[in-house]
Write a protein that holds these residues in place. Structure first.
Motif, PDB file in Angstrom:
ATOM      1  N   HIS A 164      23.757  41.632  -5.242  1.00  0.00           N
ATOM      2  CA  HIS A 164      24.000  42.340  -6.529  1.00  0.00           C
ATOM      3  C   HIS A 164      25.107  43.407  -6.259  1.00  0.00           C
ATOM      4  CE1 HIS A 164      22.351  45.776  -8.867  1.00  0.00           C
ATOM      5  NE2 HIS A 164      22.058  45.006  -9.781  1.00  0.00           N
ATOM      6  N   VAL A 200      20.936  38.926  -7.013  1.00  0.00           N
ATOM      7  CA  VAL A 200      20.266  39.207  -8.354  1.00  0.00           C
ATOM      8  C   VAL A 200      21.565  39.450  -9.489  1.00  0.00           C
ATOM      9  CG1 VAL A 200      18.878  40.268  -9.950  1.00  0.00           C
ATOM     10  CG2 VAL A 200      18.286  39.939  -7.393  1.00  0.00           C
ATOM     11  N   SER A 201      21.521  38.803 -10.455  1.00  0.00           N
ATOM     12  CA  SER A 201      22.728  38.945 -11.619  1.00  0.00           C
ATOM     13  C   SER A 201      22.184  39.479 -12.817  1.00  0.00           C
ATOM     14  CB  SER A 201      23.481  37.578 -11.677  1.00  0.00           C
ATOM     15  OG  SER A 201      24.155  37.055 -10.436  1.00  0.00           O
ATOM     16  N   SER A 202      20.886  39.208 -13.124  1.00  0.00           N
ATOM     17  CA  SER A 202      20.382  39.671 -14.236  1.00  0.00           C
ATOM     18  C   SER A 202      19.094  40.293 -13.974  1.00  0.00           C
ATOM     19  CB  SER A 202      20.332  38.619 -15.323  1.00  0.00           C
ATOM     20  OG  SER A 202      19.443  39.194 -16.446  1.00  0.00           O
ATOM     21  N   LEU A 203      18.781  41.391 -13.933  1.00  0.00           N
ATOM     22  CA  LEU A 203      17.369  42.104 -13.713  1.00  0.00           C
ATOM     23  C   LEU A 203      16.439  41.551 -14.790  1.00  0.00           C
ATOM     24  CD1 LEU A 203      18.362  45.456 -12.254  1.00  0.00           C
ATOM     25  CD2 LEU A 203      17.413  43.787 -11.018  1.00  0.00           C
ATOM     26  N   GLU A 233      13.095  45.081  -9.092  1.00  0.00           N
ATOM     27  CA  GLU A 233      13.871  45.357 -10.213  1.00  0.00           C
ATOM     28  C   GLU A 233      13.422  46.605 -10.957  1.00  0.00           C
ATOM     29  OE1 GLU A 233      10.998  42.296 -11.585  1.00  0.00           O
ATOM     30  OE2 GLU A 233      12.206  42.739 -10.054  1.00  0.00           O
ATOM     31  N   LEU A 246      17.151  47.941 -17.300  1.00  0.00           N
ATOM     32  CA  LEU A 246      17.316  46.779 -16.488  1.00  0.00           C
ATOM     33  C   LEU A 246      18.620  45.906 -16.742  1.00  0.00           C
ATOM     34  CD1 LEU A 246      13.729  45.253 -16.765  1.00  0.00           C
ATOM     35  CD2 LEU A 246      14.854  46.303 -14.713  1.00  0.00           C
ATOM     36  N   ALA A 247      19.090  45.940 -17.848  1.00  0.00           N
ATOM     37  CA  ALA A 247      20.227  45.379 -18.253  1.00  0.00           C
ATOM     38  C   ALA A 247      21.640  46.062 -17.699  1.00  0.00           C
ATOM     39  CB  ALA A 247      20.376  44.946 -19.836  1.00  0.00           C
ATOM     40  N   SER A 250      22.533  45.371 -14.415  1.00  0.00           N
ATOM     41  CA  SER A 250      22.720  43.859 -14.177  1.00  0.00           C
ATOM     42  C   SER A 250      24.112  43.521 -14.126  1.00  0.00           C
ATOM     43  CB  SER A 250      21.980  43.134 -15.013  1.00  0.00           C
ATOM     44  OG  SER A 250      20.655  43.292 -15.055  1.00  0.00           O
ATOM     45  N   SER A 253      26.048  42.267 -17.007  1.00  0.00           N
ATOM     46  CA  SER A 253      26.284  42.969 -18.449  1.00  0.00           C
ATOM     47  C   SER A 253      27.656  43.978 -17.969  1.00  0.00           C
ATOM     48  CB  SER A 253      25.385  44.111 -18.437  1.00  0.00           C
ATOM     49  OG  SER A 253      23.887  43.752 -18.436  1.00  0.00           O
ATOM     50  N   GLN A 277      20.067  32.675 -11.126  1.00  0.00           N
ATOM     51  CA  GLN A 277      20.815  33.934 -11.275  1.00  0.00           C
ATOM     52  C   GLN A 277      22.177  33.905 -10.825  1.00  0.00           C
ATOM     53  OE1 GLN A 277      19.400  37.496 -11.479  1.00  0.00           O
ATOM     54  NE2 GLN A 277      18.022  36.300 -12.629  1.00  0.00           N
TER      55      GLN A 277
END
Length: 329
Positions: A164, A200-203, A233, A246-247, A250, A253, A277
């Motif tokens: 991440h 992780v790419s998108s929390l 997260e 969260l975004a 990530s 984003s 992910q």
């Protein structure tokens, strides 16, 4: 005792005089690498290098593994450990990896490797972790001549939470608002290639850990404030479940067309960070026109458990990617 110039005395950015004329030295922001130790026929290593200090926090440390007998400035890869943003150590590789394998394989390929600690999620909320690693990159450029590394050929490689964070390094090299201001200044924090192992790419889209109490025994959670979520997260963003926070933390984003090229490697049976992910990040990179490759490890769980017989090939693929993207001396 009253000190009239107490404000000046506490300001580490200035040399000031105490009453009586005695000079107060400027507090060091970071330390020089010093002299490397012989680690093997392949590597020399600078251990326990303080790459940044921050008021109120522990010193941030890195180890720098250098290929022995390099003829000229070498490329460098920053390795970033995982641990759900809650655990881990720069010297620890995933349990499926042979001890020191990442550092050794990079050095055997003529590539230097720095492995850096960063603040965990109960020490500081995001973006502190990214600020730390950007400071590590700037530090390495500050001492590039002394370390015999090429500041124009830097890559980043991480696994899980480290995946991440290296993804964010590869996506935010031109984001001055995310530099953080720690450590060495006057250098870019960008990298030219990224290898992301099951990051992780998108929390916002990561599924919760179903049994956090079973995953984290009480002896590990004793220091967590009562009522605080153990979901990684949420801990990363200060305990919040706010989708906007969260975004903002990530990688998906932050994808822009000027991102570094990516190699994304993920097991199809990952029970902690699902392959979806990587699919989300790959789709965002494709939409922005960013060069990227996806390697799916059949039967691979998190840390490539279940695919240990493929691990030599997986690591060799990553090292070869850096050799192609960064070049060798």
């Amino acid at each position: 005792m009253t000190v009239d110039n107490a404000t000046d005395v506490m300001d580490p950015s200035r040399d000031v005089s105490r009453p009586g004329g005695r000079e107060v030295p400027t507090f060091p922001v970071f330390d020089a690498p010093g002299t490397p130790a012989h680690a093997s026929d392949v590597s020399s290593v600078h251990r326990e290098v303080t790459y940044a200090r921050a008021i109120g926090f522990r010193p941030l440390k890195m180890d720098i593994w250098l290929p022995r007998n390099a003829a000229g400035p070498t490329p460098l890869v920053l390795w970033v450990h995982g641990g759900a943003f809650q655990l881990g150590d720069r010297r620890e590789l995933p349990p499926t990896f042979a001890p020191g394998a990442v550092f050794r394989l990079l050095n055997e390929a003529g590539i230097a490797c720095a492995t850096a600690d960063y603040r965990h999620s109960l020490e500081a909320a995001f973006p502190a972790q990214l600020h730390d690693l950007k400071a590590a990159v700037r530090y390495l450029r500050e001492f590039a001549d002394e370390l015999n590394i090429d500041p124009e050929r830097f890559g980043a490689w991480g696994e899980s939470a480290g995946g991440h964070l290296v993804a964010l390094l590869g996506l935010t090299g031109n984001r001055g608002d995310l530099e953080g201001g720690l450590g060495a200044q006057g250098h870019p924090s960008s990298v030219s290639a990224v290898v992301d192992f099951y990051g992780v790419s998108s929390l916002v889209d990561i599924p919760p850990i179903n049994t956090p109490d079973g995953l984290f025994p009480p002896a590990l959670t004793a220091a967590v404030p009562p009522g605080r979520s153990l979901q990684p997260e949420n801990m990363l963003v200060g305990g919040s479940d706010d989708p906007e926070l969260l975004a903002a933390a990530s990688p998906v984003s932050h994808v822009t067309p000027d991102a570094a090229p990516f190699l994304l490697v993920h097991g199809d049976s990952d029970g902690l960070v699902p392959h979806s992910q990587t699919d989300l990040l790959a789709a965002a990179l494709a939409k922005a026109g960013v060069e990227h490759d996806v390697v799916t490890i059949m039967g691979g769980d998190h840390c490539f458990f279940g695919a240990e017989d493929q691990l030599d090939t997986i690591l060799a693929t990553a090292v070869d990617y850096f050799s192609r993207k960064l070049g060798t001396p």
